[in-house]
Design a protein around this motif. Sequence first.
Motif, PDB file in Angstrom:
ATOM      1  N   SER A  42      46.965 -31.287  13.420  1.00  0.00           N
ATOM      2  CA  SER A  42      45.544 -30.985  13.249  1.00  0.00           C
ATOM      3  C   SER A  42      44.999 -30.105  14.373  1.00  0.00           C
ATOM      4  O   SER A  42      44.032 -29.370  14.161  1.00  0.00           O
ATOM      5  N   ILE A  43      45.603 -30.173  15.564  1.00  0.00           N
ATOM      6  CA  ILE A  43      45.112 -29.373  16.691  1.00  0.00           C
ATOM      7  C   ILE A  43      45.351 -27.880  16.466  1.00  0.00           C
ATOM      8  O   ILE A  43      44.400 -27.086  16.522  1.00  0.00           O
ATOM      9  N   PRO A  44      46.605 -27.424  16.202  1.00  0.00           N
ATOM     10  CA  PRO A  44      46.765 -25.987  15.912  1.00  0.00           C
ATOM     11  C   PRO A  44      46.025 -25.534  14.669  1.00  0.00           C
ATOM     12  O   PRO A  44      45.517 -24.408  14.625  1.00  0.00           O
ATOM     13  N   PHE A  45      45.933 -26.399  13.649  1.00  0.00           N
ATOM     14  CA  PHE A  45      45.185 -26.029  12.454  1.00  0.00           C
ATOM     15  C   PHE A  45      43.691 -25.893  12.763  1.00  0.00           C
ATOM     16  O   PHE A  45      43.002 -25.054  12.176  1.00  0.00           O
ATOM     17  N   LEU A 185      43.251 -30.960   6.315  1.00  0.00           N
ATOM     18  CA  LEU A 185      42.128 -30.028   6.223  1.00  0.00           C
ATOM     19  C   LEU A 185      40.875 -30.626   6.837  1.00  0.00           C
ATOM     20  O   LEU A 185      40.199 -29.983   7.659  1.00  0.00           O
ATOM     21  N   GLU A 186      40.547 -31.846   6.473  1.00  0.00           N
ATOM     22  CA  GLU A 186      39.332 -32.483   6.970  1.00  0.00           C
ATOM     23  C   GLU A 186      39.423 -32.781   8.469  1.00  0.00           C
ATOM     24  O   GLU A 186      38.479 -32.524   9.223  1.00  0.00           O
ATOM     25  N   TRP A 191      37.945 -31.441  14.246  1.00  0.00           N
ATOM     26  CA  TRP A 191      38.392 -31.018  15.576  1.00  0.00           C
ATOM     27  C   TRP A 191      37.830 -29.638  15.916  1.00  0.00           C
ATOM     28  O   TRP A 191      37.460 -29.383  17.066  1.00  0.00           O
ATOM     29  N   SER A 192      37.771 -28.748  14.943  1.00  0.00           N
ATOM     30  CA  SER A 192      37.209 -27.419  15.201  1.00  0.00           C
ATOM     31  C   SER A 192      35.733 -27.508  15.575  1.00  0.00           C
ATOM     32  O   SER A 192      35.248 -26.728  16.407  1.00  0.00           O
ATOM     33  N   ALA A 216      34.246 -39.809  13.106  1.00  0.00           N
ATOM     34  CA  ALA A 216      35.000 -39.229  11.991  1.00  0.00           C
ATOM     35  C   ALA A 216      36.454 -38.990  12.380  1.00  0.00           C
ATOM     36  O   ALA A 216      37.379 -39.290  11.604  1.00  0.00           O
ATOM     37  N   ILE A 217      36.676 -38.448  13.591  1.00  0.00           N
ATOM     38  CA  ILE A 217      38.048 -38.185  14.041  1.00  0.00           C
ATOM     39  C   ILE A 217      38.815 -39.490  14.230  1.00  0.00           C
ATOM     40  O   ILE A 217      39.971 -39.621  13.793  1.00  0.00           O
TER      41      ILE A 217
END
Length: 398
Positions: A42-45, A185-186, A191-192, A216-217
């Motif tokens: 999820s971090i690189p995405f 995706l979520e 994170w973004s 949420a995270i």
Amino acid sequence: MARSLNEWLWQHEFWLPPGITWQDMQESEGIRYPQPRDLLLSIPFALILVVIRRVFERAIALPLSSKLGVRDKKRPKAQPNPILERFYSTCRKNPEEGELISLAKQCDLPVRKVERWFQRRRNTDRPSLSKKFCEACWRFAFYIISFFTGLAVLHDKPWLWDHRECWTGYPQQPLQSSLFWYYLLELSFYWSLVFTLPFDVKRKDFKEQIVHHAAAIFLLSFSYCANYIRIGTLVMVIHDVSDCFLEPTKIFNYMKWKKTCDSLFMIFSAVFLISRLVIFPYTVLYNTYYYSMEIFQPFFGYYFMNALLIILQLLHVFWSCLIVHMVYKFILQGTMEKDMRSDTEESDRDEEREKMREKEKNGITCFSNVSSNNCTQRNGSEPLSKRTHLTNGHVNER
């Protein structure tokens, strides 16, 4: 020490129901279970989403704002002043009366000029209307994609229609590829949002937004590790549906399409209140609190999951109170006050009050139909620029 901490953190008693261990969750041929290491993707995405957002805002949203007539206000810049700038950067942005007097003496300026300098300096730091528009466009695009992705993934899943199916065979519920990518995706999106918090527009509910993103995270991460995938997907769909109406409401607000904005806000209010105060408690809270008890006895993960869901529900109640207050104002006045918009900053109201106080002090009101050029009356009399101000209700001759 790190190894001991890792072993303590991943004790199966924390994450899995009694009688189930991590050995029972090992992958086999044709069967895949959620693995905690998957969350690292999820971090690189999230960083990829940040890049996509920047490209989207520059290439699509910003040109679109110009075509739709979204114009930034021209703000006069504060004159360079090292003393005031140092105080603004290191002490505070809105000095008190005593501090204004002290600064005025140091700069050898009238207090009113120092006060106006801070006002203009604060205005410089405020986000522009086009920036708000671009943010709303990006969020709207994502929520639309995410919501319809969720519907496409879940429409044929039994737990969408029968909530007890969330616990059939738990925790040994195989992870489907579509659910994995939907989760990724979520989680990457939230994170973004955390990564861009320092650069995004800071709204009135900034602290609540931080709590919401963190909850949420944690909720998505814990539900993935403990294989609460089915509950997690329901939470995501319920949250996305109301956000699909909130962001276009902001967009039309920036475009000054007042009637469209108000209509969308009423639709958003109804969807938000129903989804967050009715559907979410029944579909998610009641489901995790009661239906899960039919399958296993309470354990740490059960309490932790419900605690995170309750935090989300408390935030729902907080925002619902704000929304109901705005709807109440709308019903009484036929319009919503500008400062009640969910994306209006506190400083905007301060500036408006300062302007109103300044007009009241001066007792001056300008004719709204007089242009900035040297206009003349149609009957050929003296220019209006010489007779444009009213003081105490009388025309002053210059």
